[in-house]
Motif scaffolding. Structure first.
Motif, mmCIF file in Angstrom:
data_model
loop_
_atom_site.group_PDB
_atom_site.id
_atom_site.type_symbol
_atom_site.label_atom_id
_atom_site.label_comp_id
_atom_site.label_asym_id
_atom_site.label_seq_id
_atom_site.Cartn_x
_atom_site.Cartn_y
_atom_site.Cartn_z
ATOM 1 N N GLY A 181 28.862 -19.689 18.412
ATOM 2 C CA GLY A 181 29.611 -19.597 18.221
ATOM 3 C C GLY A 181 30.540 -19.164 18.612
ATOM 4 O O GLY A 181 32.249 -18.905 18.445
ATOM 5 N N VAL A 237 34.994 -19.734 18.483
ATOM 6 C CA VAL A 237 36.419 -18.272 18.049
ATOM 7 C C VAL A 237 37.571 -18.753 18.999
ATOM 8 O O VAL A 237 38.311 -18.556 18.972
ATOM 9 N N ARG A 282 39.769 -21.217 18.043
ATOM 10 C CA ARG A 282 40.567 -20.753 17.085
ATOM 11 C C ARG A 282 41.960 -20.398 18.188
ATOM 12 O O ARG A 282 42.825 -19.751 17.695
ATOM 13 N N TYR A 333 41.997 -23.130 9.808
ATOM 14 C CA TYR A 333 40.377 -23.393 10.816
ATOM 15 C C TYR A 333 40.062 -23.991 9.589
ATOM 16 O O TYR A 333 38.741 -23.769 9.312
ATOM 17 N N HIS A 352 35.679 -23.613 12.863
ATOM 18 C CA HIS A 352 35.387 -22.812 11.844
ATOM 19 C C HIS A 352 33.837 -22.769 11.588
ATOM 20 O O HIS A 352 32.921 -22.154 10.844
ATOM 21 N N ASP A 385 31.555 -20.662 13.762
ATOM 22 C CA ASP A 385 31.190 -19.254 13.921
ATOM 23 C C ASP A 385 29.891 -19.200 13.032
ATOM 24 O O ASP A 385 29.594 -18.496 13.139
ATOM 25 N N GLN A 429 39.232 -14.983 9.977
ATOM 26 C CA GLN A 429 37.422 -15.817 10.684
ATOM 27 C C GLN A 429 36.898 -15.506 11.219
ATOM 28 O O GLN A 429 36.075 -15.164 10.386
ATOM 29 N N THR A 430 37.347 -14.861 12.040
ATOM 30 C CA THR A 430 35.492 -13.721 12.951
ATOM 31 C C THR A 430 35.766 -13.172 12.471
ATOM 32 O O THR A 430 33.994 -12.577 11.759
ATOM 33 N N SER A 455 33.258 -14.143 10.045
ATOM 34 C CA SER A 455 31.897 -14.293 10.073
ATOM 35 C C SER A 455 31.132 -13.461 9.973
ATOM 36 O O SER A 455 29.951 -14.031 9.969
#
Length: 176
Positions: free
Chosen positions: A3, A7, A10, A21, A27, A29, A91-92, A95
């Motif tokens: 994970g 990150v 990215r 991503y 992707h 994570d 995106q983080t 997640s």
């Protein structure tokens, strides 16, 4: 580790202006968070212990952090590189948000206010969700190829696309 690596990758990609991503290593994570949750709760079930393995304060912290990171998408930006960093943060955030929601639902599995998740409709889609996930992109690409580009802002066309792609994806998922 997976994970955190996703990150960091990215962020490295964002530093050169890359903001798409879809590649798994940028992707994964979300998959790592899901695996962590599964490991924690399978251990709890193996010990037959009703206690939560992940404390509620951690779940709440992940939710708040995810919300703040996702909000980066709504900040003003002036260039491609800034947009790439905001996309990486968002995106983080997604997640963390989804992971915290899933962990919350698992911790409160028997709660009355979560009874809707035990309904037949949710159970049905839960059983075929992975197949839908694997199939829907191809159905969507085929639809777009056959139909052609949709006019921007045409809500009826986008709604029809959603219903048709979902219906075909569910049927193909049931067949598989």
């Amino acid at each position: 580790g997976i994970g955190l690596s996703a990150v960091l990758l990215r962020l490295a990609a964002a530093s050169v202006g890359h903001h798409n991503y879809d590649l798994t290593f940028l992707h994964c994570d979300g998959l790592a968070i899901g695996a962590l949750i599964a490991c924690c709760y399978s251990q709890r079930n193996a010990q037959r212990s009703p206690e939560a393995v992940i404390p509620t304060r951690w779940i709440a912290s992940a939710f708040v952090a995810g919300l703040l990171l996702f909000a980066c998408l709504f900040l003003p930006y002036s260039g491609a590189r800034e947009f790439a960093f905001m996309s990486a943060a968002a995106q983080t955030g997604i997640s963390l948000l989804t992971g915290s929601i899933i962990a919350f639902v698992i911790v409160h599995t028997g709660a009355r206010y979560l009874a809707i998740f035990r309904s037949r409709v949710f159970t049905f889609f839960g059983l075929i969700s992975y197949a839908i996930y694997m199939i829907h992109t191809y159905v969507l690409m085929a639809y777009d190829h056959l139909r052609g580009p949709l006019p921007p802002g045409d809500l009826a066309a986008y709604t029809a696309r959603f219903v048709i792609v979902l219906g075909i994806s569910v049927l193909l998922s049931l067949l598989t």
